[in-house]
Design an enzyme around this catalytic site. Structure first.
Site, mmCIF file in Angstrom:
data_model
loop_
_atom_site.group_PDB
_atom_site.id
_atom_site.type_symbol
_atom_site.label_atom_id
_atom_site.label_comp_id
_atom_site.label_asym_id
_atom_site.label_seq_id
_atom_site.Cartn_x
_atom_site.Cartn_y
_atom_site.Cartn_z
ATOM 1 N N GLU A 150 0.850 -1.186 0.000
ATOM 2 C CA GLU A 150 0.000 0.000 0.000
ATOM 3 C C GLU A 150 0.891 1.242 0.000
ATOM 4 O O GLU A 150 1.754 1.384 0.869
ATOM 5 C CB GLU A 150 -0.898 -0.031 1.241
ATOM 6 C CG GLU A 150 -1.777 1.196 1.342
ATOM 7 C CD GLU A 150 -3.083 0.930 2.079
ATOM 8 O OE1 GLU A 150 -3.433 -0.245 2.275
ATOM 9 O OE2 GLU A 150 -3.746 1.903 2.445
ATOM 10 N N ARG A 151 0.673 2.081 -0.975
ATOM 11 C CA ARG A 151 1.471 3.313 -1.143
ATOM 12 C C ARG A 151 2.955 2.993 -1.340
ATOM 13 O O ARG A 151 3.824 3.726 -0.848
ATOM 14 C CB ARG A 151 1.286 4.269 0.038
ATOM 15 C CG ARG A 151 -0.133 4.497 0.471
ATOM 16 C CD ARG A 151 -1.032 4.898 -0.654
ATOM 17 N NE ARG A 151 -2.407 5.112 -0.195
ATOM 18 C CZ ARG A 151 -3.408 5.398 -1.012
ATOM 19 N NH1 ARG A 151 -3.212 5.474 -2.326
ATOM 20 N NH2 ARG A 151 -4.611 5.594 -0.540
ATOM 21 N N ASN A 191 -3.270 -1.488 7.674
ATOM 22 C CA ASN A 191 -4.576 -2.053 7.318
ATOM 23 C C ASN A 191 -4.354 -3.563 7.362
ATOM 24 O O ASN A 191 -4.014 -4.196 6.382
ATOM 25 C CB ASN A 191 -5.015 -1.584 5.935
ATOM 26 C CG ASN A 191 -5.237 -0.078 5.925
ATOM 27 O OD1 ASN A 191 -5.756 0.484 6.885
ATOM 28 N ND2 ASN A 191 -4.813 0.586 4.868
ATOM 29 N N GLU A 227 -10.535 4.733 9.176
ATOM 30 C CA GLU A 227 -10.717 4.355 7.774
ATOM 31 C C GLU A 227 -11.250 2.935 7.639
ATOM 32 O O GLU A 227 -10.771 2.140 6.834
ATOM 33 C CB GLU A 227 -9.395 4.517 7.012
ATOM 34 C CG GLU A 227 -8.878 5.947 7.025
ATOM 35 C CD GLU A 227 -7.624 6.158 6.188
ATOM 36 O OE1 GLU A 227 -6.828 5.219 6.047
ATOM 37 O OE2 GLU A 227 -7.461 7.284 5.670
ATOM 38 N N ARG A 254 -1.958 3.852 16.976
ATOM 39 C CA ARG A 254 -1.982 5.047 16.123
ATOM 40 C C ARG A 254 -3.099 6.027 16.484
ATOM 41 O O ARG A 254 -4.224 5.618 16.789
ATOM 42 C CB ARG A 254 -2.123 4.646 14.662
ATOM 43 C CG ARG A 254 -0.946 3.850 14.165
ATOM 44 C CD ARG A 254 -1.155 3.410 12.751
ATOM 45 N NE ARG A 254 -0.663 4.332 11.767
ATOM 46 C CZ ARG A 254 -1.289 4.627 10.638
ATOM 47 N NH1 ARG A 254 -2.480 4.139 10.376
ATOM 48 N NH2 ARG A 254 -0.740 5.430 9.764
ATOM 49 N N ARG A 264 -11.733 17.723 10.294
ATOM 50 C CA ARG A 264 -10.914 16.507 10.402
ATOM 51 C C ARG A 264 -9.592 16.767 11.128
ATOM 52 O O ARG A 264 -9.105 15.906 11.869
ATOM 53 C CB ARG A 264 -10.634 15.945 9.004
ATOM 54 C CG ARG A 264 -9.631 14.815 9.016
ATOM 55 C CD ARG A 264 -9.452 14.183 7.664
ATOM 56 N NE ARG A 264 -8.241 13.364 7.638
ATOM 57 C CZ ARG A 264 -7.727 12.819 6.557
ATOM 58 N NH1 ARG A 264 -8.309 12.995 5.377
ATOM 59 N NH2 ARG A 264 -6.637 12.095 6.623
ATOM 60 N N ASP A 324 -2.625 14.339 6.925
ATOM 61 C CA ASP A 324 -2.126 13.067 6.406
ATOM 62 C C ASP A 324 -0.926 13.242 5.479
ATOM 63 O O ASP A 324 -1.080 13.125 4.263
ATOM 64 C CB ASP A 324 -3.273 12.355 5.656
ATOM 65 C CG ASP A 324 -2.914 10.937 5.272
ATOM 66 O OD1 ASP A 324 -1.875 10.446 5.732
ATOM 67 O OD2 ASP A 324 -3.676 10.321 4.510
ATOM 68 N N GLU A 360 5.295 9.527 13.589
ATOM 69 C CA GLU A 360 5.183 8.737 12.363
ATOM 70 C C GLU A 360 5.413 9.660 11.176
ATOM 71 O O GLU A 360 4.644 10.586 10.924
ATOM 72 C CB GLU A 360 3.799 8.083 12.256
ATOM 73 C CG GLU A 360 3.622 7.274 10.970
ATOM 74 C CD GLU A 360 2.292 6.506 10.902
ATOM 75 O OE1 GLU A 360 1.666 6.268 11.968
ATOM 76 O OE2 GLU A 360 1.871 6.153 9.794
ATOM 77 N N GLU A 412 3.857 9.158 -0.976
ATOM 78 C CA GLU A 412 2.457 9.047 -1.400
ATOM 79 C C GLU A 412 1.912 10.361 -1.948
ATOM 80 O O GLU A 412 1.219 10.377 -2.956
ATOM 81 C CB GLU A 412 1.607 8.582 -0.211
ATOM 82 C CG GLU A 412 0.121 8.570 -0.512
ATOM 83 C CD GLU A 412 -0.735 8.134 0.667
ATOM 84 O OE1 GLU A 412 -0.186 7.792 1.727
ATOM 85 O OE2 GLU A 412 -1.972 8.140 0.508
ATOM 86 N N HIS A 426 -4.186 18.601 0.425
ATOM 87 C CA HIS A 426 -5.165 17.603 -0.015
ATOM 88 C C HIS A 426 -5.824 17.982 -1.346
ATOM 89 O O HIS A 426 -7.037 17.934 -1.502
ATOM 90 C CB HIS A 426 -6.240 17.412 1.070
ATOM 91 C CG HIS A 426 -6.832 16.029 1.099
ATOM 92 N ND1 HIS A 426 -7.617 15.538 0.077
ATOM 93 C CD2 HIS A 426 -6.766 15.038 2.019
ATOM 94 C CE1 HIS A 426 -8.008 14.302 0.390
ATOM 95 N NE2 HIS A 426 -7.493 13.971 1.551
ATOM 96 N N TRP A 462 -12.674 13.077 2.176
ATOM 97 C CA TRP A 462 -11.766 12.522 1.170
ATOM 98 C C TRP A 462 -11.838 13.328 -0.120
ATOM 99 O O TRP A 462 -11.446 12.842 -1.189
ATOM 100 C CB TRP A 462 -12.101 11.039 0.885
ATOM 101 C CG TRP A 462 -11.623 10.109 1.968
ATOM 102 C CD1 TRP A 462 -10.849 10.431 3.036
ATOM 103 C CD2 TRP A 462 -11.872 8.700 2.069
ATOM 104 N NE1 TRP A 462 -10.608 9.323 3.813
ATOM 105 C CE2 TRP A 462 -11.228 8.236 3.243
ATOM 106 C CE3 TRP A 462 -12.587 7.767 1.301
ATOM 107 C CZ2 TRP A 462 -11.270 6.906 3.659
ATOM 108 C CZ3 TRP A 462 -12.629 6.440 1.705
ATOM 109 C CH2 TRP A 462 -11.972 6.018 2.871
HETATM 110 C C1 BDP Z 1 -3.093 7.399 4.166
HETATM 111 C C2 BDP Z 1 -3.036 6.409 3.060
HETATM 112 C C3 BDP Z 1 -3.707 5.103 3.372
HETATM 113 C C4 BDP Z 1 -3.244 4.600 4.717
HETATM 114 C C5 BDP Z 1 -3.503 5.660 5.753
HETATM 115 C C6 BDP Z 1 -2.956 5.308 7.123
HETATM 116 O O1 BDP Z 1 -3.627 6.987 1.931
HETATM 117 O O2 BDP Z 1 -3.421 4.215 2.337
HETATM 118 O O3 BDP Z 1 -3.866 3.414 5.054
HETATM 119 O O4 BDP Z 1 -2.865 6.850 5.406
HETATM 120 O O5 BDP Z 1 -1.968 5.926 7.502
HETATM 121 O O6 BDP Z 1 -2.050 8.300 3.954
HETATM 122 O O7 BDP Z 1 -3.504 4.458 7.806
#
Ligand code: BDP
Length: 724
Positions: free
Chosen positions: A186-187, A229, A310, A343, A355, A384, A406, A412, A540, A562
């Site tokens: 992912e990413r 995830n 999420e 987290r 947000r 983010d 973090e 990304e 964003h 989003w």
């Molecule tokens: C976002 C990403 C997503 C991650 C999420 C995270 O788009 O894919 O799952 O953060 O940090 O930046 O959990």
């Protein structure tokens, strides 16, 4: 004869090609061509003695043998006793374990400062002979010291009178891999996962050891193998055996393995009816699971958890708090010394509040209610990983809880692997921000290293950018971000520039012109990306879902938070998110001097202006120009700067091997064209609100807004989700 020559040529051609395909990272150990320096080094290190026996010390010996052989162009004998080399200049490395040479040097006092993982390097006279001594309390400190010593040689530093004492300022320095069990990342923009789960535990390619070497060389001491995830399957015995095999390879290099824990695992793989953290059956399940994990991996580091975020399961589904959830896992791990990294990246579109405020609202009231082996893991900014964010207001706001940082190393939101963006300036910007939590000087770095609130448990994580690509990170310059993360995790007082300098010398060469030019490119690059993507505090604005390229028009869809329009709030009058006291009052989450600074339209640093304020298009900026003009000029400045980076790189042709030179050149072409894409798309889009002309010093857009809106990118890497 001719045939043999052909073979020889072929072999040496291949060796060269392989040596410069990026695989060796910053550990290239190329021969030193400066003859005077070479003489000095050969003279100072004509033999090596590493005292003691362990897998870690064997790794130190192996590294020294390989590195010195490469750098000094000849085999340096590794001796076992001093007598054998007494006439020669010797490098001595080891701990002060009784009976050895190091033990006889009376270093006990000095070694107090270096802790478990640090080391000292000192030029000393022993028995009238000049020696370089690398000493530590533990074997892993010796290995770290060896890498530091090699770095000195790689960067052509004088080694005649060394006096280095260093220990990491942060205890757990961790890479977070967002790697799925099906091999996708992912990413991730560097191919598939490093972990070949299918062939584990039986097949352990050399890459695993090289991964550990690279991390140890910069002091990283932990790796979370799996995606936040999470997939509960990673906690089944079949997969624990695989993780254990990796842990075995990493152990000599001082790297512990961690896993992500899916909160609903007791239901999914434990056949329980609930995952309620206060249910005794659930607690017993996690306890048994932790015991089982430690049977496979005796030095297992612990769990990283993304919960109620999420769509991930979490304690709130049962009416419990994040503290209840974290403490459940902490209790299971604590008999074994494991930690929980829980987290704070939580937000919910059902919650009407901004947000940017939600993590603070959720976590601040829980301060003091976590077990001692829990860290709350906070992203650098409140949204983010955007190209620029102000620091997260939670830093400094939870004095009774260890907070860990973090960062995102993978790009990304920064153009993926093809955009040259050196992230140390971003990392430093956050670490050096003053929270004012305990008055001036309460920098974020001091929250993280525990010194501000007196915490012993400290940690920092970076979301990894590694993958199966031959060069590990998708591009050579992306390697610098892995490197910089590790170096800053060890010592956040290092400057971004100093780190860039080391990395350039080790990755390319010590050629002064090259060092100077590449350093200027790198040091400017983050600001350049901010300019062509999101100047003046915009954030964003990226395309939906895959986040590749601009999408300031993104609206609608499953969740407002989003979309881009949620964040920029452009209208015919103004643009930006009003987070001042008259808006969402996100500024109120900062300590007073910061809240006042960010909250005032006049005083707010312009780099954060549209993050905190809804500002009129004709608002006068410090330059005397209007906001609209400054916005357009920011985008143009970004594009022009990428062109300057290109020109500067091209002036280095011939000073870098052809393979890496060409790839970087091609990637800069991609970056230039995408910088224009960002500029044109964003200016045209915002112009529909401002209704103002594009200033004449800005290149006219190459296409219409309709065209940019119609661009659809398919199969963008890094968007795969785990299979559940
Ligand atoms: C976002 C990403 C997503 C991650 C999420 C995270 O788009 O894919 O799952 O953060 O940090 O930046 O959990």
């Amino acid at each position: 004869m001719r045939f043999q020559l052909a073979i020889l040529l072929l072999i040496s051609f291949n060796a060269n090609a392989q040596a410069e395909d990026g695989y060796d990272l910053w550990l290239r150990y190329q021969p030193i061509s400066d003859q005077a320096l070479l003489r000095d080094y050969r003279d100072a290190v004509s033999a090596v003695l590493v005292e003691g026996q362990s897998a870690t010390l064997s790794a130190a010996r192996e590294e020294l043998r390989m590195a010195l052989g490469g750098l000094l162009g000849r085999d340096v004998p590794l001796v076992e006793v001093v007598e054998a080399a007494v006439k020669d200049r010797l490098l001595v490395a080891g701990t002060s374990a009784p009976g050895g040479l190091i033990a006889s040097l009376n270093l006990a006092n000095d070694l107090k400062a270096v802790g478990e993982e640090g080391f000292l390097i000192r030029s000393m006279k022993i028995g009238g002979k000049r020696r370089v001594v690398i000493a530590a309390n533990k074997d892993i400190g010796v290995l770290h010291g060896v890498f530091q010593f090699l770095r000195l040689l790689q960067t052509h530093q004088p080694i005649g009178s060394l006096s280095i004492v260093t220990a990491p300022r942060i205890r757990h320095r961790v890479l977070d891999h967002w790697d799925n069990l099906d091999g996708t990342v992912e990413r991730g923009y560097a191919g598939f996962s490093l972990w070949d789960w299918h062939k584990l535990p039986d097949y352990l390619p050399p890459r695993y050891k090289d991964y550990a070497r690279a991390n140890a060389s910069i002091g990283i001491n932990g790796t979370v193998l799996t995606n936040v995830n999470a997939n509960a399957v990673s906690l089944t015995p079949e997969y624990l055996k695989k993780a254990a095999a990796l842990a075995e390879v990493f152990r000599p290099y001082g790297i512990r393995v961690y896993l992500t824990a899916r909160f609903s695992a007791p239901i999914e793989i434990g056949n329980l009816k609930t995952a309620d953290p206060l249910d005794p059956g659930v607690a017993a399940w996690w306890k048994e699971k932790a015991d089982e994990i430690y049977r496979y991996i005796p030095d297992f580091g612990g769990f990283l958890v993304k919960a109620n975020s999420e769509g991930q399961p979490g304690p709130q589904q049962y009416g419990r708090s994040h503290a209840d959830g974290a403490n459940l896992l902490a209790d299971a791990l604590s008999p074994h010394g494991g930690i929980v990294m829980w987290r704070a990246f939580v937000y919910d579109d059902k919650v009407p509040d901004d947000r940017a405020k939600q993590a603070y609202n959720e976590f601040k009231p829980l301060d003091g209610s976590f077990r001692p082996n829990v860290l709350v893991q906070v992203k650098n900014g409140p949204i983010d990983f955007q190209p620029r964010e102000p620091f997260h207001p939670l830093f400094g706001a939870m004095p009774a809880t260890p907070l860990m940082m973090e960062f995102q190393i993978t790009q990304e939101y920064l153009g993926f692997a093809t955009h040259l963006v050196y992230l140390a300036p971003l990392f430093k910007e956050t670490l050096d921000s003053d929270t004012f939590a305990k008055g001036p000087g309460s920098r974020v770095a001091r929250v993280i290293d525990g010194s501000l609130h007196g915490h012993q448990l400290t940690a920092i994580a970076g979301v990894a950018n590694t993958g199966s690509d031959r060069n590990w990170c998708g591009s050579v310059f992306a390697q610098s971000n892995w490197y910089a993360f590790g170096r800053l995790a060890w010592d956040h007082t290092l400057s971004a520039e100093a780190i860039a300098g080391e990395w350039i010398r080790m990755t390319f060469s010590n050629d002064p012109l090259l060092v100077e030019k590449v350093s200027s490119i790198m040091m400017a690059s983050r600001e350049v990306a901010v300019d062509y993507m999101t100047p003046l505090g915009l954030h964003h604005l990226m395309a939906r879902d895959h986040h590749y390229g601009p999408g300031p028009w993104v609206s609608g869809g499953p969740r407002a938070d989003w979309t881009s329009v949620y964040y920029h709030r452009a209208d015919s009058n103004a643009v930006g998110f009003d987070r001042s006291a008259s808006g969402s009052n996100a500024v109120g989450q900062y300590f007073p001097p910061v809240a006042q600074l960010f909250g005032s339209l006049e005083k707010c640093p312009e780099k954060y202006l549209l993050w905190f304020h809804h500002v009129k298009w004709d608002h006068r900026m410090q330059s005397g120009r209007t906001l609209w003009e400054e916005l357009c000029r920011g985008y143009q400045r970004g594009v022009s700067a990428v062109r300057a980076m290109q020109a500067s790189w091209r002036s280095l042709r011939g000073r870098v091997d052809a393979e890496r030179y060409e790839q970087i050149d091609a990637f800069l072409r991609i970056q230039e064209s995408e910088a224009r894409w960002w500029r044109d798309a964003c200016i045209l889009y915002f112009q529909t609100f401002s209704k103002k002309d594009i200033p004449k010093e800005v290149d006219p857009p190459s296409e219409t807004l309709d065209y940019f809106r119609s661009v659809v990118k398919r199969y963008v890497p890094g968007t795969a989700r785990p299979i559940r």
